[in-house]
Design a protein around this motif. Structure first.
Motif, PDB file in Angstrom:
ATOM      1  N   ARG A 140       0.852  -1.186   0.000  1.00 39.30           N
ATOM      2  CA  ARG A 140       0.000   0.000   0.000  1.00 39.30           C
ATOM      3  C   ARG A 140       0.889   1.237   0.000  1.00 39.30           C
ATOM      4  NH1 ARG A 140      -5.126   1.278   3.863  1.00 39.30           N
ATOM      5  NH2 ARG A 140      -5.348   3.472   3.375  1.00 39.30           N
ATOM      6  N   ILE A 141       0.560   2.208  -0.833  1.00 38.77           N
ATOM      7  CA  ILE A 141       1.273   3.488  -0.851  1.00 38.77           C
ATOM      8  C   ILE A 141       0.286   4.549  -0.387  1.00 38.77           C
ATOM      9  CG2 ILE A 141       2.444   5.215  -2.268  1.00 38.77           C
ATOM     10  CD1 ILE A 141       3.384   2.976  -4.093  1.00 38.77           C
ATOM     11  N   SER A 142       0.428   4.977   0.829  1.00 40.90           N
ATOM     12  CA  SER A 142      -0.483   5.964   1.400  1.00 40.90           C
ATOM     13  C   SER A 142      -0.169   7.339   0.821  1.00 40.90           C
ATOM     14  CB  SER A 142      -0.342   5.989   2.917  1.00 40.90           C
ATOM     15  OG  SER A 142      -0.684   4.732   3.471  1.00 40.90           O
TER      16      SER A 142
ATOM     17  N   GLY B  83       5.657   1.080   9.777  1.00 41.35           N
ATOM     18  CA  GLY B  83       6.343   1.191  11.059  1.00 41.35           C
ATOM     19  C   GLY B  83       7.140   2.474  11.173  1.00 41.35           C
ATOM     20  N   GLN B  84       7.849   2.834  10.097  1.00 47.99           N
ATOM     21  CA  GLN B  84       8.636   4.071  10.109  1.00 47.99           C
ATOM     22  C   GLN B  84       7.730   5.290  10.236  1.00 47.99           C
ATOM     23  OE1 GLN B  84      11.722   4.304   6.988  1.00 47.99           O
ATOM     24  NE2 GLN B  84      11.272   2.172   6.536  1.00 47.99           N
ATOM     25  N   ARG B  85       6.604   5.278   9.506  1.00 39.51           N
ATOM     26  CA  ARG B  85       5.707   6.431   9.532  1.00 39.51           C
ATOM     27  C   ARG B  85       5.047   6.581  10.895  1.00 39.51           C
ATOM     28  NH1 ARG B  85       1.552   5.493   5.911  1.00 39.51           N
ATOM     29  NH2 ARG B  85       1.068   7.697   5.799  1.00 39.51           N
ATOM     30  N   VAL B  86       4.731   5.461  11.550  1.00 42.03           N
ATOM     31  CA  VAL B  86       4.157   5.517  12.897  1.00 42.03           C
ATOM     32  C   VAL B  86       5.163   6.136  13.859  1.00 42.03           C
ATOM     33  CG1 VAL B  86       3.429   4.125  14.869  1.00 42.03           C
ATOM     34  CG2 VAL B  86       2.539   3.623  12.594  1.00 42.03           C
ATOM     35  N   ARG B  87       6.414   5.689  13.793  1.00 41.74           N
ATOM     36  CA  ARG B  87       7.450   6.258  14.669  1.00 41.74           C
ATOM     37  C   ARG B  87       7.571   7.766  14.477  1.00 41.74           C
ATOM     38  NH1 ARG B  87      10.038   1.626  12.757  1.00 41.74           N
ATOM     39  NH2 ARG B  87      10.417   0.020  14.346  1.00 41.74           N
ATOM     40  N   GLU B  88       7.583   8.191  13.214  1.00 42.96           N
ATOM     41  CA  GLU B  88       7.749   9.621  12.935  1.00 42.96           C
ATOM     42  C   GLU B  88       6.598  10.448  13.474  1.00 42.96           C
ATOM     43  OE1 GLU B  88       8.253   9.646   8.765  1.00 42.96           O
ATOM     44  OE2 GLU B  88      10.289   8.839   8.841  1.00 42.96           O
ATOM     45  N   LEU B  89       5.373   9.949  13.321  1.00 42.77           N
ATOM     46  CA  LEU B  89       4.222  10.678  13.840  1.00 42.77           C
ATOM     47  C   LEU B  89       4.235  10.718  15.363  1.00 42.77           C
ATOM     48  CD1 LEU B  89       1.371   9.455  11.455  1.00 42.77           C
ATOM     49  CD2 LEU B  89       2.288  11.770  11.638  1.00 42.77           C
ATOM     50  N   LEU B  90       4.631   9.630  15.986  1.00 44.76           N
ATOM     51  CA  LEU B  90       4.713   9.609  17.445  1.00 44.76           C
ATOM     52  C   LEU B  90       5.753  10.608  17.944  1.00 44.76           C
ATOM     53  CD1 LEU B  90       4.480   5.767  18.118  1.00 44.76           C
ATOM     54  CD2 LEU B  90       2.732   7.479  18.634  1.00 44.76           C
ATOM     55  N   ARG B  91       6.822  10.795  17.176  1.00 39.61           N
ATOM     56  CA  ARG B  91       7.855  11.760  17.566  1.00 39.61           C
ATOM     57  C   ARG B  91       7.433  13.199  17.295  1.00 39.61           C
ATOM     58  NH1 ARG B  91      11.485   8.140  14.482  1.00 39.61           N
ATOM     59  NH2 ARG B  91      12.511   6.710  15.953  1.00 39.61           N
TER      60      ARG B  91
ATOM     61  N   ARG C 114       4.330  14.503  16.264  1.00 39.50           N
ATOM     62  CA  ARG C 114       2.981  14.975  16.553  1.00 39.50           C
ATOM     63  C   ARG C 114       2.418  14.238  17.765  1.00 39.50           C
ATOM     64  NH1 ARG C 114       0.263  15.485  10.570  1.00 39.50           N
ATOM     65  NH2 ARG C 114      -1.346  16.578  11.759  1.00 39.50           N
ATOM     66  N   ALA C 115       3.209  14.214  18.809  1.00 37.53           N
ATOM     67  CA  ALA C 115       2.853  13.450  20.006  1.00 37.53           C
ATOM     68  C   ALA C 115       1.499  13.859  20.576  1.00 37.53           C
ATOM     69  CB  ALA C 115       3.941  13.612  21.063  1.00 37.53           C
ATOM     70  N   ALA C 116       1.211  15.147  20.572  1.00 34.45           N
ATOM     71  CA  ALA C 116      -0.042  15.624  21.157  1.00 34.45           C
ATOM     72  C   ALA C 116      -1.259  15.156  20.372  1.00 34.45           C
ATOM     73  CB  ALA C 116      -0.034  17.151  21.231  1.00 34.45           C
ATOM     74  N   GLU C 117      -1.071  14.831  19.085  1.00 28.27           N
ATOM     75  CA  GLU C 117      -2.179  14.418  18.222  1.00 28.27           C
ATOM     76  C   GLU C 117      -2.282  12.900  18.085  1.00 28.27           C
ATOM     77  OE1 GLU C 117      -2.377  16.770  14.469  1.00 28.27           O
ATOM     78  OE2 GLU C 117      -0.560  17.683  15.258  1.00 28.27           O
ATOM     79  N   THR C 118      -1.370  12.163  18.697  1.00 27.70           N
ATOM     80  CA  THR C 118      -1.338  10.711  18.501  1.00 27.70           C
ATOM     81  C   THR C 118      -1.425   9.967  19.828  1.00 27.70           C
ATOM     82  OG1 THR C 118       1.096  10.808  18.450  1.00 27.70           O
ATOM     83  CG2 THR C 118      -0.052  10.828  16.341  1.00 27.70           C
ATOM     84  N   THR C 119      -2.269  10.461  20.707  1.00 28.63           N
ATOM     85  CA  THR C 119      -2.389   9.839  22.030  1.00 28.63           C
ATOM     86  C   THR C 119      -3.221   8.561  21.993  1.00 28.63           C
ATOM     87  OG1 THR C 119      -4.271  11.285  22.492  1.00 28.63           O
ATOM     88  CG2 THR C 119      -2.095  12.018  23.255  1.00 28.63           C
ATOM     89  N   THR C 120      -4.021   8.370  20.926  1.00 27.67           N
ATOM     90  CA  THR C 120      -4.832   7.162  20.807  1.00 27.67           C
ATOM     91  C   THR C 120      -4.579   6.504  19.455  1.00 27.67           C
ATOM     92  OG1 THR C 120      -6.730   8.279  19.794  1.00 27.67           O
ATOM     93  CG2 THR C 120      -6.634   8.229  22.209  1.00 27.67           C
ATOM     94  N   ALA C 121      -4.908   5.215  19.391  1.00 26.78           N
ATOM     95  CA  ALA C 121      -4.756   4.479  18.129  1.00 26.78           C
ATOM     96  C   ALA C 121      -5.675   5.070  17.059  1.00 26.78           C
ATOM     97  CB  ALA C 121      -5.077   3.004  18.344  1.00 26.78           C
ATOM     98  N   GLU C 122      -6.860   5.510  17.466  1.00 30.67           N
ATOM     99  CA  GLU C 122      -7.809   6.070  16.514  1.00 30.67           C
ATOM    100  C   GLU C 122      -7.273   7.358  15.893  1.00 30.67           C
ATOM    101  OE1 GLU C 122      -8.542   4.982  19.534  1.00 30.67           O
ATOM    102  OE2 GLU C 122      -9.682   3.194  18.976  1.00 30.67           O
ATOM    103  N   ALA C 123      -6.678   8.212  16.719  1.00 34.14           N
ATOM    104  CA  ALA C 123      -6.127   9.472  16.207  1.00 34.14           C
ATOM    105  C   ALA C 123      -4.955   9.204  15.260  1.00 34.14           C
ATOM    106  CB  ALA C 123      -5.675  10.350  17.370  1.00 34.14           C
ATOM    107  N   LEU C 124      -4.104   8.276  15.633  1.00 33.48           N
ATOM    108  CA  LEU C 124      -2.963   7.933  14.793  1.00 33.48           C
ATOM    109  C   LEU C 124      -3.431   7.321  13.473  1.00 33.48           C
ATOM    110  CD1 LEU C 124       0.110   7.713  14.517  1.00 33.48           C
ATOM    111  CD2 LEU C 124      -0.018   5.528  15.689  1.00 33.48           C
ATOM    112  N   ALA C 125      -4.413   6.437  13.533  1.00 36.31           N
ATOM    113  CA  ALA C 125      -4.932   5.803  12.323  1.00 36.31           C
ATOM    114  C   ALA C 125      -5.534   6.834  11.382  1.00 36.31           C
ATOM    115  CB  ALA C 125      -5.974   4.752  12.697  1.00 36.31           C
ATOM    116  N   THR C 126      -6.202   7.844  11.934  1.00 39.90           N
ATOM    117  CA  THR C 126      -6.788   8.905  11.105  1.00 39.90           C
ATOM    118  C   THR C 126      -5.701   9.652  10.344  1.00 39.90           C
ATOM    119  OG1 THR C 126      -8.661   9.182  12.617  1.00 39.90           O
ATOM    120  CG2 THR C 126      -8.153  11.021  11.142  1.00 39.90           C
TER     121      THR C 126
END
Length: 356
Positions: free
Chosen positions: A166-168, A242-250, A252-264
């Motif tokens: 998949r290419i997001s 996996g790489q993109r999840v790590r980057e978002l957690l680093r 945009r931490a305030a916006e990725t507090t839940t799995a739902e927010a991160l998935a969005t």
């Protein structure tokens, strides 16, 4: 090569406007579309109904029939026909590329041999790859939206198929006002769609370009027998997830507090997010711990912030839970780790361990 399936089967969500564009192609060649519409089980009444939709299976039947009957895989968009098999030729010409970036450039270059009405180009800047369409000649308004949408879907679908991933998309843009069926664009591309843009385009992470192609001639022959569901399939696996999840957690931490927010932010469902990470042998909690660990270690080494502030910055509610987690990660309490990190090894200076 069959036309792309714009959306997943079963749900009638493909805009009837695209069906009408195919009917216009028949009119251009002075041919009767009734057999194609019959094959797709689309009645004249449905065709005329404003806001009507068809399923992906219906659209596949219609477009596949039309491309062969008209002997034009462009369905009347361009100043000359693209005979049946033209897009298969583009796929074959790109298949021996060492990586996706080379494959896209070959596709763009060889597309000019089919038509000069539009031109495709790949641009890379700031970690983002953008595939743009230039309109070298005015496109018939009856075909313009369908042509630009389909050209990008062909390309995106082939890219996903070629690397088996998949290419997001980060963004898509179209040089016309938002149509009445604008809601369909989120499913076809990404929720981040801009209308009235300068050019039609899709943008994605540059790192996909370095991924090697996963397909061979045999796989291509199989795919071309029924290209539609294969090329536009929403691939379960994203090789960069996996790489993109790590980057978002680093970042945009305030916006990725839940799995739902991160998935969005990743344009997937939370269920898909968990499943794909599991397929990679990881989990969201493991990645969160990894990012928290890295941040905490960096703050303890490079700053003099109180432990409580380090705990909050690393995403913990209190110092106690942070200290417990840090002890599990490193075998040391945060204060002991900081003291050890601040003690210069023999023959070294403290300023090297604690840069300003």
């Amino acid at each position: 090569m069959s036309s792309p399936s714009f959306l997943r089967p079963a749900r009638a969500v493909t805009p009837m406007a695209f069906v009408r564009a195919i009917v216009k192609g028949y009119e251009r060649y002075d041919q009767d579309p009734s057999e194609a519409l019959k094959a797709a089980q689309i009645t004249p009444r449905e065709l005329a109904r404003p806001g009507a939709r068809v399923t992906a299976a219906q659209f596949e039947a219609l477009s596949g029939h039309a491309m062969q009957e008209l002997d034009d895989e462009a369905l009347g968009w361009f100043s000359r026909r693209l005979p049946w098999g033209s897009y298969g030729m583009l796929c074959r010409a790109s298949l021996t590329s060492p990586d996706l970036g080379v494959a896209i450039k070959r596709w763009c270059r060889h597309h000019r041999l089919l038509t000069e009405d539009i031109g495709l180009a790949l641009e890379v800047a700031g970690g983002v790859a953008t595939l743009r369409i230039g309109e070298n000649r005015p496109l018939d308004p009856a075909f313009r939206e369908f042509c630009l949408v389909t050209s990008l879907r062909f390309m995106h679908g082939y890219m996903c198929w070629a690397i088996d991933s998949r290419i997001s998309l980060r963004q898509a843009g179209f040089p016309f006002p938002a149509p009445a069926h604008r809601d369909a664009y989120a499913a076809m591309f990404t929720p981040e769609v801009r209308f009235d843009a300068a050019r039609a385009s899709i943008a994605f992470d540059e790192r996909y370009l370095a991924l090697p192609l996963q397909r061979d001639e045999r796989a291509l022959r199989t795919m071309l027998k029924r290209a539609l569901p294969l090329t536009i399939l929403q691939y379960r696996r994203d090789r960069l997830l996996g790489q993109r999840v790590r980057e978002l957690l680093r970042s945009r931490a305030a916006e990725t507090t839940t799995a739902e927010a991160l998935a969005t932010l990743l344009n997937v469902s939370s269920r898909t997010l968990h499943r794909q990470l599991q397929e990679e042998g990881s989990s969201l909690q493991a990645l969160k711990n990894e990012v928290r660990h890295e941040l905490a270690v960096d703050l303890l080494r490079r700053t003099h912030r109180p432990i409580k502030q380090v705990a909050l910055a690393a995403g913990f509610r209190n110092e106690k839970s942070f200290s417990r987690a840090f002890l599990q990660w490193t075998g040391l309490a945060p204060r002991d780790f900081r003291q050890q990190a601040a003690t210069p090894a023999p023959g070294t200076s403290r300023t090297r361990d604690l840069p300003p």
